[in-house]
Design a protein around this motif. Structure first.
Motif, PDB file in Angstrom:
ATOM      1  N   SER A  20       0.795  -1.143   0.129  1.00 24.94           N
ATOM      2  CA  SER A  20       0.193  -0.065   0.025  1.00 24.94           C
ATOM      3  C   SER A  20       0.857   1.150   0.039  1.00 24.94           C
ATOM      4  O   SER A  20       2.082   1.018   0.373  1.00 24.94           O
ATOM      5  N   LEU A  21       0.158   2.274  -0.505  1.00 24.89           N
ATOM      6  CA  LEU A  21       0.988   3.549  -0.684  1.00 24.89           C
ATOM      7  C   LEU A  21       0.108   4.840   0.061  1.00 24.89           C
ATOM      8  O   LEU A  21      -1.169   4.693  -0.508  1.00 24.89           O
ATOM      9  N   GLN A  22       0.618   5.507   0.721  1.00 29.38           N
ATOM     10  CA  GLN A  22      -0.010   6.626   1.134  1.00 29.38           C
ATOM     11  C   GLN A  22       0.884   8.064   0.439  1.00 29.38           C
ATOM     12  O   GLN A  22       2.179   8.109   0.752  1.00 29.38           O
ATOM     13  N   LEU A  23       0.112   9.124   0.053  1.00 31.46           N
ATOM     14  CA  LEU A  23       0.675  10.186  -0.634  1.00 31.46           C
ATOM     15  C   LEU A  23       0.957  11.371   0.224  1.00 31.46           C
ATOM     16  O   LEU A  23       1.811  12.090   0.480  1.00 31.46           O
ATOM     17  N   LEU A  24      -0.341  11.628   0.945  1.00 23.02           N
ATOM     18  CA  LEU A  24      -0.176  12.683   1.716  1.00 23.02           C
ATOM     19  C   LEU A  24      -0.744  12.401   3.364  1.00 23.02           C
ATOM     20  O   LEU A  24      -1.539  11.272   3.634  1.00 23.02           O
ATOM     21  N   PRO A  25      -0.362  13.174   4.294  1.00 20.08           N
ATOM     22  CA  PRO A  25       0.515  14.530   4.183  1.00 20.08           C
ATOM     23  C   PRO A  25       1.904  14.043   4.057  1.00 20.08           C
ATOM     24  O   PRO A  25       2.673  14.852   3.293  1.00 20.08           O
ATOM     25  N   THR A  26       2.329  12.723   4.150  1.00 22.91           N
ATOM     26  CA  THR A  26       3.806  12.407   3.886  1.00 22.91           C
ATOM     27  C   THR A  26       3.725  10.884   3.101  1.00 22.91           C
ATOM     28  O   THR A  26       2.589  10.177   3.450  1.00 22.91           O
ATOM     29  N   ALA A  27       4.602  10.722   2.203  1.00 24.66           N
ATOM     30  CA  ALA A  27       4.627   9.464   1.586  1.00 24.66           C
ATOM     31  C   ALA A  27       4.907   8.265   2.425  1.00 24.66           C
ATOM     32  O   ALA A  27       5.887   8.246   3.289  1.00 24.66           O
ATOM     33  N   VAL A  28       4.198   7.236   2.410  1.00 20.73           N
ATOM     34  CA  VAL A  28       4.323   6.135   3.294  1.00 20.73           C
ATOM     35  C   VAL A  28       4.069   4.824   2.315  1.00 20.73           C
ATOM     36  O   VAL A  28       2.920   4.565   1.788  1.00 20.73           O
ATOM     37  N   LEU A  29       5.171   4.064   2.368  1.00 23.66           N
ATOM     38  CA  LEU A  29       4.932   2.799   1.551  1.00 23.66           C
ATOM     39  C   LEU A  29       5.237   1.561   2.341  1.00 23.66           C
ATOM     40  O   LEU A  29       6.101   1.639   3.203  1.00 23.66           O
ATOM     41  N   ALA A  30       4.254   0.722   2.525  1.00 24.51           N
ATOM     42  CA  ALA A  30       4.368  -0.549   3.228  1.00 24.51           C
ATOM     43  C   ALA A  30       4.087  -1.845   2.377  1.00 24.51           C
ATOM     44  O   ALA A  30       3.059  -1.619   1.704  1.00 24.51           O
ATOM     45  N   GLY A  31       4.284  -2.952   2.358  1.00 22.77           N
ATOM     46  CA  GLY A  31       4.160  -4.060   1.704  1.00 22.77           C
ATOM     47  C   GLY A  31       5.281  -5.226   1.653  1.00 22.77           C
ATOM     48  O   GLY A  31       6.183  -4.864   2.117  1.00 22.77           O
ATOM     49  N   SER A  32       4.744  -6.188   1.050  1.00 22.98           N
ATOM     50  CA  SER A  32       5.890  -7.197   0.679  1.00 22.98           C
ATOM     51  C   SER A  32       6.740  -7.001  -0.361  1.00 22.98           C
ATOM     52  O   SER A  32       6.392  -6.182  -1.571  1.00 22.98           O
ATOM     53  N   SER A  55      33.258 -10.049  -9.453  1.00 26.25           N
ATOM     54  CA  SER A  55      33.067 -10.778 -10.710  1.00 26.25           C
ATOM     55  C   SER A  55      31.452 -11.655 -10.720  1.00 26.25           C
ATOM     56  O   SER A  55      31.111 -11.820 -11.838  1.00 26.25           O
ATOM     57  N   ASP A  56      31.254 -12.040  -9.483  1.00 26.16           N
ATOM     58  CA  ASP A  56      30.021 -12.494  -9.581  1.00 26.16           C
ATOM     59  C   ASP A  56      29.184 -12.676  -8.302  1.00 26.16           C
ATOM     60  O   ASP A  56      29.783 -11.938  -7.264  1.00 26.16           O
ATOM     61  N   GLY A  57      27.795 -13.084  -7.972  1.00 31.80           N
ATOM     62  CA  GLY A  57      27.212 -12.704  -6.940  1.00 31.80           C
ATOM     63  C   GLY A  57      25.921 -12.488  -7.174  1.00 31.80           C
ATOM     64  O   GLY A  57      25.639 -11.443  -8.051  1.00 31.80           O
ATOM     65  N   THR A  58      24.827 -13.149  -6.542  1.00 31.70           N
ATOM     66  CA  THR A  58      23.390 -12.651  -6.636  1.00 31.70           C
ATOM     67  C   THR A  58      22.691 -12.508  -5.349  1.00 31.70           C
ATOM     68  O   THR A  58      22.781 -13.218  -4.381  1.00 31.70           O
ATOM     69  N   LEU A  59      21.816 -11.369  -5.407  1.00 33.85           N
ATOM     70  CA  LEU A  59      21.157 -11.127  -4.208  1.00 33.85           C
ATOM     71  C   LEU A  59      19.749 -11.479  -4.179  1.00 33.85           C
ATOM     72  O   LEU A  59      19.133 -11.276  -5.084  1.00 33.85           O
ATOM     73  N   ASN A  60      19.413 -12.033  -3.144  1.00 34.34           N
ATOM     74  CA  ASN A  60      17.983 -12.351  -2.850  1.00 34.34           C
ATOM     75  C   ASN A  60      17.374 -12.035  -1.659  1.00 34.34           C
ATOM     76  O   ASN A  60      18.006 -12.011  -0.480  1.00 34.34           O
ATOM     77  N   LEU A  61      16.102 -11.338  -1.760  1.00 37.63           N
ATOM     78  CA  LEU A  61      15.483 -10.858  -0.464  1.00 37.63           C
ATOM     79  C   LEU A  61      13.925 -11.145  -0.550  1.00 37.63           C
ATOM     80  O   LEU A  61      13.350 -10.814  -1.901  1.00 37.63           O
ATOM     81  N   ASP A  62      13.200 -11.349   0.251  1.00 40.22           N
ATOM     82  CA  ASP A  62      12.060 -11.761   0.569  1.00 40.22           C
ATOM     83  C   ASP A  62      11.451 -11.308   1.889  1.00 40.22           C
ATOM     84  O   ASP A  62      11.751 -12.016   2.652  1.00 40.22           O
ATOM     85  N   GLY A  63      10.400 -10.179   1.937  1.00 34.86           N
ATOM     86  CA  GLY A  63      10.007 -10.001   3.077  1.00 34.86           C
ATOM     87  C   GLY A  63       9.238  -8.879   3.124  1.00 34.86           C
ATOM     88  O   GLY A  63       8.539  -8.421   1.997  1.00 34.86           O
ATOM     89  N   ARG A  64       8.860  -8.164   4.111  1.00 36.76           N
ATOM     90  CA  ARG A  64       7.924  -6.476   4.207  1.00 36.76           C
ATOM     91  C   ARG A  64       9.052  -5.772   4.493  1.00 36.76           C
ATOM     92  O   ARG A  64       9.724  -5.642   5.360  1.00 36.76           O
ATOM     93  N   MET A  65       8.685  -4.599   3.925  1.00 40.10           N
ATOM     94  CA  MET A  65       9.327  -3.471   3.861  1.00 40.10           C
ATOM     95  C   MET A  65       8.530  -2.100   4.150  1.00 40.10           C
ATOM     96  O   MET A  65       7.035  -2.199   3.918  1.00 40.10           O
ATOM     97  N   GLN A  66       8.944  -1.188   4.872  1.00 37.97           N
ATOM     98  CA  GLN A  66       8.150   0.056   5.236  1.00 37.97           C
ATOM     99  C   GLN A  66       9.143   1.194   4.927  1.00 37.97           C
ATOM    100  O   GLN A  66      10.164   1.072   5.494  1.00 37.97           O
ATOM    101  N   THR A  67       8.594   2.326   4.471  1.00 42.94           N
ATOM    102  CA  THR A  67       9.197   3.494   4.445  1.00 42.94           C
ATOM    103  C   THR A  67       8.292   4.777   4.730  1.00 42.94           C
ATOM    104  O   THR A  67       6.982   4.732   3.914  1.00 42.94           O
ATOM    105  N   GLY A  68       8.734   5.813   5.365  1.00 39.69           N
ATOM    106  CA  GLY A  68       7.873   6.933   5.468  1.00 39.69           C
ATOM    107  C   GLY A  68       8.470   8.126   6.289  1.00 39.69           C
ATOM    108  O   GLY A  68       9.702   7.949   6.502  1.00 39.69           O
ATOM    109  N   ALA A  69       7.778   8.909   6.760  1.00 46.84           N
ATOM    110  CA  ALA A  69       8.392  10.331   7.516  1.00 46.84           C
ATOM    111  C   ALA A  69       9.120   9.838   8.761  1.00 46.84           C
ATOM    112  O   ALA A  69      10.150  10.136   9.149  1.00 46.84           O
ATOM    113  N   GLU A  70       8.664   8.972   9.478  1.00 58.19           N
ATOM    114  CA  GLU A  70       9.055   8.533  10.851  1.00 58.19           C
ATOM    115  C   GLU A  70       9.732   7.321  10.709  1.00 58.19           C
ATOM    116  O   GLU A  70      10.595   7.163  11.742  1.00 58.19           O
TER     117      GLU A  70
END
Length: 788
Positions: A230-242, A266-281
């Motif tokens: 999910s995404l919230q744009l106002l009053p500040t941007a908040v992004l949360a989800g898998s 020369s080589d290497g691959t990254l794998n991530l799987d989980g929940r993330m969140q970012t916002g003003a606080e």
């Protein structure tokens, strides 16, 4: 009179303008005008204003293939838009933009869109060496005379029922500053996110409103990204989800890594799987699993390997930038590889890796450092790792500063490190074990505080069966003598408390034989021949204890020098007081001889085990009253798969012999044996359809071609796997394997061609024994002792 005129004018309006015929005429005219305006004038006007604005206000070329407006459905479609930069490189564009404005916008006071769909958009951003970007150059230069606004204009009310972006491409080019390439020219890095799909529903600019968002795409250099939340744009941007990252190629970061270190990723691959969140606080938070596979970092100068691993994985990675916290579940590290070299000038291969930053970058760093000095102290980052599981590691070491160049390796390194925490005074438990060279063993046990190792560390390092001739470079530097033969066991017990080292080194030398002398200027003048003759017991064993103490925080402290002094003191004391030393001698340990290990499904002795049996045979020649009891071990889960393969190969050999064909070492996947393998397969699986199975490994070569490609090797491998799986393993088969293992050890002990063979009546075979569980890659036979 005036009243008559008004009456006549009113009658004229009723008969001429307000008549039903006239009303229909004007309605029709209005509809025609609205239609012409919507279908013809508005599209032309939109295209004209857009192109002219891009040209006049931004100095860029904007191209639009077509604009379509439907004034009745309130839909807008813009096809083939492309905006070029001043150097004719495309900044952005799309194949088609479709906007469906709802009629309800006129009633609810908000711009309401039923659908906004953007097909194949492309955005190309580039950062130049100056720091500016293509899009930042679109913004007008700030003027000192420009008025400043006290408050930003409020955003219009907006509601989008469905937003969809398909097959988008985001391209970024970065011109790195000079000084990082051999030509001292800016290095251009290109990154691209392709096949980007974005969808959102119930999008709103209302404060506090959240709406679902889904995104997925793939990087041109390797790797896929996905987000669902999910995404919230106002009053500040908040992004949360898998969020998920699959097989992200880390070598895409190579140019940035070279800014700081002269290495090659020369080589290497990254794998991530989980929940993330970012916002003003919360600047950023992530919780989920993470891993890096097939990482390889090489020296950027000569491409020699430095460090890497096959796989690193943790089931839980909890990163919280707001709380300045990083926590992980136990980390599984498989196939770790490290290489340390001491050069002739005593520098190491790691000490020369740091790249020299450009002058402007160093100036910026100095300025940032001065600013940091004026800021409040930043809270430390709290790091907790709930342990490390290490399997199949390899560490290589070389010392080229010695009179004789020296190198060795520790491989098959396995073990665990318990929880590591930067906020706790509790040190971590360490338990590691590996193999040195061909027959050597090393083990590390104890505790260490990863963030303050000089404050609280207690480690025990055990080295077993090291081949002493390999360490001649150190003895040459120490005493000017080579080592011709012998093995070494070394126990290093180190305890560090508040930078004070208290350690004991126990050195056991077996069958030590000195070699020729070598002229070394700083070698100690010691009577080694006499010392060894005194230290070696009747079994050829030398046992020494070497205490090591000192202040590790002192610049003058050198652990190698301390060990050298202790060894010198011990040798001198032995030579000076030989009878007192002989009175305090102790015996040697031989507990490792009681275990003989076998790989799954096999009864042959591997080289380390042959050496172990040989040493066991040597010990028995000195103990004539002892007999051995050999109980062959087996485990169905451990041995079964290899026995099944052996049975399948035996069956193939038999069928080849019946067909009067070459048997040799039969191969289930060989092309020459395919017909026989197919017959074996149908015997085990009579209901299987070989034609259907072949079709699974056949694919068309092209859209316009009728030819097909048949992967014969994959097909034969499939048949082989199924044939092997169909084999049955009985209790009798397992017991026969166990007896064969015991017999192999017996024959190695009584082999008349070996040195000091044992009489056959001193080696007794017992009934086989099943092992409930097998840890690791070997099954061990415990050797029993009995009176002869």
């Amino acid at each position: 009179m005036p009243s008559d005129s008004l009456r006549r004018f009113g009658g004229y309006l009723r008969t001429r303008w307000a008549s039903p015929r006239r009303i229909r005429f004007w309605l029709l005219a209005l509809v025609i005008a609205y239609t012409l305006l919507g279908f013809l004038i508005v599209p032309w006007l939109i295209q004209y204003l857009a192109v002219s604005t891009a040209k006049e206000d931004f100095g860029r070329e904007l191209r639009i293939e077509a604009v379509h407006v439907n004034p009745y459905t309130l839909t807008l479609r813009i096809d083939g838009l492309a905006l070029d930069d001043t150097d004719n490189r495309q900044l952005l564009g799309w194949q088609q933009l479709f906007v469906d404005l709802a009629w309800s916008s006129a009633l609810n006071g908000a711009w309401t869109f039923q659908t906004i769909r953007l097909d194949r958009p492309m955005i190309h951003e580039e950062r130049f060496a100056s720091g500016k970007t293509r899009f930042s150059r679109l913004a007008p230069e700030p003027s000192e005379d420009a008025p400043t606004e006290d408050e930003a204009s409020p955003l219009p009310a907006l509601q989008v029922d469905e937003l969809r972006v398909t097959e988008a491409a985001l391209r970024f080019t970065d011109n790195l500053p000079g000084g990082v390439t051999e030509t001292d020219q800016p290095k251009r890095v290109s990154l691209a996110l392709e096949e980007l799909m974005l969808s959102a529903s119930d999008l709103s600019l209302q404060e506090g409103a959240r709406f679902p968002v889904a995104l997925e795409g793939q990087l041109e250099g390797g790797g896929t990204l996905a987000f669902d939340g999910s995404l919230q744009l106002l009053p500040t941007a908040v992004l949360a989800g898998s969020a998920r990252i699959d097989e992200l190629a880390l070598n895409q970061a190579q140019p940035y890594l070279r800014q700081f270190a002269n290495v090659q990723l020369s080589d290497g691959t990254l794998n991530l799987d989980g929940r993330m969140q970012t916002g003003a606080e919360q600047p950023f938070a992530f919780e989920g699993s993470a891993g890096i596979k097939t990482l390889n970092i090489n020296d950027g100068s000569n491409q020699d390997p430095l460090i890497g691993w096959q796989s690193l994985h943790t089931k839980k990675l909890d990163l919280n930038l707001g709380e300045r916290r990083l926590e992980t579940a136990p980390i599984s590290l498989n196939g770790l590889f490290g290489r340390l070299i001491i050069n002739e000038d005593r520098t190491t291969n790691f000490s020369q890796l740091m790249a020299t930053a450009p002058a402007n970058a160093r100036a910026e760093d100095d300025g940032a450092a001065r600013m940091d000095d004026t800021d409040d102290e930043t809270a430390p980052f709290d790091i907790t790792v709930e342990g490390v599981e290490l399997t199949d590691g390899t560490l290589r070491f070389a010392d080229r500063s010695l009179p004789l160049p020296f190198s060795t390796s520790i491989h098959t390194l396995n073990g665990q490190v318990s929880t590591l925490s930067s906020s706790s005074a509790q040190p971590a438990q360490v338990a590691l074990e590996g193999q040195v060279a061909d027959y050597g063993l090393t083990r590390v046990d104890g505790t260490i505080h990863a963030w303050h190792p000089m404050r609280d560390t207690s480690l025990k390092l055990r080295f077993r069966n090291l081949q002493i001739p390999e360490y001649s470079p150190y003895t040459v530097r120490f005493a000017g003598r080579r080592i011709a033969g012998g093995t070494m066991d070394l126990d290093l017990d180190y305890t560090v408390s508040e930078q004070q080292l208290d350690g004991r080194n126990s050195l056991v030398l077996r069958d030590l034989t000195l070699g020729e002398k070598m002229a070394v200027s700083d070698a100690m003048d010691l009577p080694l021949d006499l010392a060894i003759a005194l230290l070696k017991d009747s079994n050829g064993v030398i046992d020494l204890d070497l205490p090591v103490t000192g202040d590790v925080g002192s610049p003058e402290f050198d652990v190698g020098g301390v060990v050298r002094q202790a060894l010198t003191k011990t040798i001198k004391s032995v030579v000076q007081s030989p009878f007192r030393f002989l009175a305090n001698l102790v015996g040697a340990d031989s507990e490792e001889l009681g275990r003989v290990e076998f790989p799954p499904g096999r009864s042959d002795l591997l080289p380390p085990q042959r050496e172990r049996v040989a040493k066991l045979r040597e010990a028995l020649t000195q103990r004539p009253e002892l007999a051995l009891e050999l109980t062959g071990p087996f485990n169905h889960t451990f041995d079964g798969p290899i026995l099944k393969r052996g049975k399948a190969i035996d069956a193939l050999r038999q069928r080849l012999a019946q067909a009067d064909r070459e048997t040799g070492e039969p191969n289930l996947t060989a092309e020459a044996n395919q017909d026989v393998v197919e017959t074996m397969f149908t015997t085990h699986y009579p209901e299987a359809d070989l034609a259907a199975i072949r079709s699974r490994f056949t694919e068309e070569q092209g859209d316009s071609s009728e030819d097909t490609g048949f992967d014969a090797l994959a097909y034969r491998n499939h048949l082989a796997d199924r044939i092997i799986a169909a084999q049955s393993i009985t209790e009798s088969d397992l017991r026969a394997l166990a007896n064969a293992r015991a017999t192999a050890v017996q024959q190695a002990l009584v082999d008349p061609g070996a040195d000091n063979p044992i009489d056959s009546n001193r080696v007794r075979l017992q009934d086989p024994e099943t092992i409930e569980s097998v840890d690791g890659e070997r099954i061990a036979m415990e050797v029993g002792l009995a009176a002869d």
